[in-house]
Design a protein around this motif. Sequence first.
Motif, PDB file in Angstrom:
ATOM      1  N   LEU A 230       0.831  -1.213   0.000  1.00 25.43           N
ATOM      2  CA  LEU A 230       0.000   0.000   0.000  1.00 25.43           C
ATOM      3  C   LEU A 230       0.865   1.263   0.000  1.00 25.43           C
ATOM      4  CD1 LEU A 230      -2.772  -1.104   2.521  1.00 25.43           C
ATOM      5  CD2 LEU A 230      -2.998  -0.868   0.039  1.00 25.43           C
ATOM      6  N   GLN A 231       1.970   1.207   0.700  1.00 23.65           N
ATOM      7  CA  GLN A 231       2.874   2.363   0.723  1.00 23.65           C
ATOM      8  C   GLN A 231       3.420   2.668  -0.660  1.00 23.65           C
ATOM      9  OE1 GLN A 231       3.883   4.469   3.472  1.00 23.65           O
ATOM     10  NE2 GLN A 231       4.494   5.598   1.634  1.00 23.65           N
ATOM     11  N   LEU A 232       3.775   1.633  -1.409  1.00 22.69           N
ATOM     12  CA  LEU A 232       4.268   1.825  -2.764  1.00 22.69           C
ATOM     13  C   LEU A 232       3.187   2.378  -3.690  1.00 22.69           C
ATOM     14  CD1 LEU A 232       6.439  -1.383  -3.170  1.00 22.69           C
ATOM     15  CD2 LEU A 232       7.258   0.968  -3.094  1.00 22.69           C
ATOM     16  N   GLU A 233       1.961   1.942  -3.479  1.00 27.56           N
ATOM     17  CA  GLU A 233       0.864   2.465  -4.295  1.00 27.56           C
ATOM     18  C   GLU A 233       0.617   3.943  -3.988  1.00 27.56           C
ATOM     19  OE1 GLU A 233      -3.771   1.449  -5.532  1.00 27.56           O
ATOM     20  OE2 GLU A 233      -2.805   0.387  -3.865  1.00 27.56           O
ATOM     21  N   ILE A 234       0.676   4.277  -2.701  1.00 31.53           N
ATOM     22  CA  ILE A 234       0.503   5.679  -2.305  1.00 31.53           C
ATOM     23  C   ILE A 234       1.620   6.528  -2.910  1.00 31.53           C
ATOM     24  CG2 ILE A 234       0.605   7.257  -0.334  1.00 31.53           C
ATOM     25  CD1 ILE A 234      -0.842   5.090   1.298  1.00 31.53           C
ATOM     26  N   ASN A 235       2.857   6.009  -2.891  1.00 30.26           N
ATOM     27  CA  ASN A 235       3.967   6.743  -3.487  1.00 30.26           C
ATOM     28  C   ASN A 235       3.715   7.013  -4.970  1.00 30.26           C
ATOM     29  OD1 ASN A 235       5.221   6.681  -1.029  1.00 30.26           O
ATOM     30  ND2 ASN A 235       6.750   5.125  -1.596  1.00 30.26           N
ATOM     31  N   ARG A 236       3.246   6.008  -5.692  1.00 30.72           N
ATOM     32  CA  ARG A 236       2.991   6.189  -7.112  1.00 30.72           C
ATOM     33  C   ARG A 236       1.904   7.227  -7.358  1.00 30.72           C
ATOM     34  NH1 ARG A 236      -0.421   4.453 -10.985  1.00 30.72           N
ATOM     35  NH2 ARG A 236      -1.631   3.234  -9.492  1.00 30.72           N
ATOM     36  N   LEU A 237       0.838   7.206  -6.567  1.00 31.09           N
ATOM     37  CA  LEU A 237      -0.243   8.185  -6.723  1.00 31.09           C
ATOM     38  C   LEU A 237       0.241   9.597  -6.393  1.00 31.09           C
ATOM     39  CD1 LEU A 237      -3.182   6.129  -5.165  1.00 31.09           C
ATOM     40  CD2 LEU A 237      -2.788   6.596  -7.587  1.00 31.09           C
ATOM     41  N   ASN A 238       1.037   9.697  -5.328  1.00 30.62           N
ATOM     42  CA  ASN A 238       1.561  11.022  -4.968  1.00 30.62           C
ATOM     43  C   ASN A 238       2.471  11.576  -6.060  1.00 30.62           C
ATOM     44  OD1 ASN A 238       0.249  11.110  -2.502  1.00 30.62           O
ATOM     45  ND2 ASN A 238       1.966  10.203  -1.370  1.00 30.62           N
ATOM     46  N   GLU A 239       3.310  10.718  -6.632  1.00 28.44           N
ATOM     47  CA  GLU A 239       4.204  11.178  -7.695  1.00 28.44           C
ATOM     48  C   GLU A 239       3.424  11.577  -8.941  1.00 28.44           C
ATOM     49  OE1 GLU A 239       7.122  11.918  -7.223  1.00 28.44           O
ATOM     50  OE2 GLU A 239       7.461  10.934  -5.302  1.00 28.44           O
ATOM     51  N   GLU A 240       2.331  10.904  -9.211  1.00 30.07           N
ATOM     52  CA  GLU A 240       1.496  11.289 -10.345  1.00 30.07           C
ATOM     53  C   GLU A 240       0.909  12.687 -10.136  1.00 30.07           C
ATOM     54  OE1 GLU A 240      -2.217   9.474 -13.004  1.00 30.07           O
ATOM     55  OE2 GLU A 240      -1.402   8.354 -11.301  1.00 30.07           O
ATOM     56  N   THR A 241       0.470  12.955  -8.919  1.00 29.54           N
ATOM     57  CA  THR A 241      -0.033  14.295  -8.583  1.00 29.54           C
ATOM     58  C   THR A 241       1.076  15.331  -8.669  1.00 29.54           C
ATOM     59  OG1 THR A 241      -1.685  13.330  -7.094  1.00 29.54           O
ATOM     60  CG2 THR A 241      -1.180  15.663  -6.811  1.00 29.54           C
ATOM     61  N   ASN A 242       2.271  14.961  -8.195  1.00 29.62           N
ATOM     62  CA  ASN A 242       3.404  15.893  -8.256  1.00 29.62           C
ATOM     63  C   ASN A 242       3.749  16.273  -9.693  1.00 29.62           C
ATOM     64  OD1 ASN A 242       3.613  15.858  -5.483  1.00 29.62           O
ATOM     65  ND2 ASN A 242       5.206  14.264  -5.458  1.00 29.62           N
ATOM     66  N   VAL A 243       3.639  15.344 -10.628  1.00 31.05           N
ATOM     67  CA  VAL A 243       3.911  15.638 -12.030  1.00 31.05           C
ATOM     68  C   VAL A 243       2.935  16.670 -12.562  1.00 31.05           C
ATOM     69  CG1 VAL A 243       3.868  14.689 -14.371  1.00 31.05           C
ATOM     70  CG2 VAL A 243       5.040  13.451 -12.546  1.00 31.05           C
ATOM     71  N   MET A 244       1.654  16.497 -12.257  1.00 30.19           N
ATOM     72  CA  MET A 244       0.651  17.464 -12.720  1.00 30.19           C
ATOM     73  C   MET A 244       0.893  18.838 -12.113  1.00 30.19           C
ATOM     74  SD  MET A 244      -2.895  15.244 -12.908  1.00 30.19           S
ATOM     75  CE  MET A 244      -2.808  14.664 -11.200  1.00 30.19           C
ATOM     76  N   ASP A 245       1.196  18.898 -10.820  1.00 34.29           N
ATOM     77  CA  ASP A 245       1.471  20.188 -10.177  1.00 34.29           C
ATOM     78  C   ASP A 245       2.721  20.846 -10.773  1.00 34.29           C
ATOM     79  OD1 ASP A 245      -0.707  19.807  -8.551  1.00 34.29           O
ATOM     80  OD2 ASP A 245       0.466  19.036  -6.857  1.00 34.29           O
ATOM     81  N   ALA A 246       3.754  20.042 -11.037  1.00 38.80           N
ATOM     82  CA  ALA A 246       4.993  20.589 -11.598  1.00 38.80           C
ATOM     83  C   ALA A 246       4.773  21.117 -13.009  1.00 38.80           C
ATOM     84  CB  ALA A 246       6.086  19.524 -11.591  1.00 38.80           C
TER      85      ALA A 246
END
Length: 488
Positions: A230-246
């Motif tokens: 679950l931690q790895l899945e959360i990391n992937r979702l957070n990084e996807e959001t970070n890409v959009m924000d960046a």
Amino acid sequence: MGKIICMMVALAVSKCLTAAEADTLSLCLQDAIRLARSQSPSVQSARNTFLAAYWNYRYFRANYLPSVTLTSSPYLNREMNKITQSDGTARFIQQDQFGADLTLRVNQNISWTGGSLFLKSSLSRIDEFQDNSTAYSSRPLVVGYEQNLFGYNALKWNRRIEPIRYTEAKKQYAETLEVISATTCSHFFTLASAQAELEMARQNLASADTLYSMAQGRYRIGTITENEMLQLEINRLNEETNVMDAEINLKEVEQSVRSFLGLDQTVSLRLVMPDSVPQFEVPLASAMELAMHNNPDPEYYRRIVKESESNLSNAKATRGLRADLYVQFGLSQTGRDVGSAYNHLLHQEYASVSLSLPILDWGRGKGKVRVAKSQLALARTQAEQGMDNFCQNVEKLVMQFNMQARRVHIAVLTDKRAEQRHTVARRLYVTGGSSILDLNAAISERNAAKRGRINTMRTYWTLYYTLRSLTAYDFEHDAPLTERLPID
């Protein structure tokens, strides 16, 4: 037929790539600075500000040069006017006349007295239509002088203030160009930071996606826990959001940079980061001496004190006795024609003194003087405090700059080591030699190191050009800065 289609497709792709390259501008830091100093709205504003100061100085200088004026006031008068007769009675008499005159005057202001010396020559003509007569009046040569005897001498005070103001404007222009360079550094590294954030976000997303895909297989065979999955899945979702924000932040920053540099909003920017910084130190004593000589702030404080002294002189001059002196002497004559108006010239003299002494003003003059004295004391205090702060700022800036090159070296080394640690931590996690917490810590440290490297670079180059703006000196090449003034 197939070969023709392939050639057409290749040509179309080539044109698209060429258009894309044409719309992309590759910029290093020095290129961005040159663009900003040549075409940005900020530099245009600086040039116009200096030009206004330059023409104001030209206007001031012209007040001390001789002026030549040619005037004429022709008129036609046909009306009934009330005319007083020689016996004291008045009659309404019809006037039907034409008049014209021509005067040439040479004027010279005298700065040390505040008066004005003039030389003039004039000729007047009157035509009476009722009796068909003409008369001329000439003043071939008239010399005169006028002055306020006890008043405020604006010419003297302007001679003391305006050269300081113009020197301040020249130094201000040179300083502004270096400030624009420092601001360009800030914009450049802000854009570099936004581009780096997007690149890191994409790398982190790719890494998180890969690790998540691998974890799914490991989870099915039971080598990792559900919590770690679950931690790895959360990391992937957070990084996807970070890409959009960046991506959004990068577009906003690019728009701001293009606007500052005066570029078209359709141009894409590709930055070339500097890989090193100059290695030199600035001697504090030299920087202080150059700043005192080249910076506009000392001129500004000198000017405000002089302006306050001028205001005090004006207040003292207007509170007491005021007297105006006017004298002139010359030659004059009248006649029926031009020739007779210049024959047998007569002497003429005129002198007058007008006096004004306030008897009761309810303390207004005295109060005005006291206000001017208070403002002068305040200006002197502000100048003293301002110069103290100025010297402290120079000292602080030199100290910060001399340490910043070492900070850049440490940040570059930290970035390399953090990248290596991230590679090792990722390999260990894939092989099962470390936990997800160690990997997350390595990713955070790598991102922080990249941000730190850009920020220390930004600070170094901003300090570099700020120091140049304060001293008008290039310490790297040990040479004064020479700016071409934008004088038309």
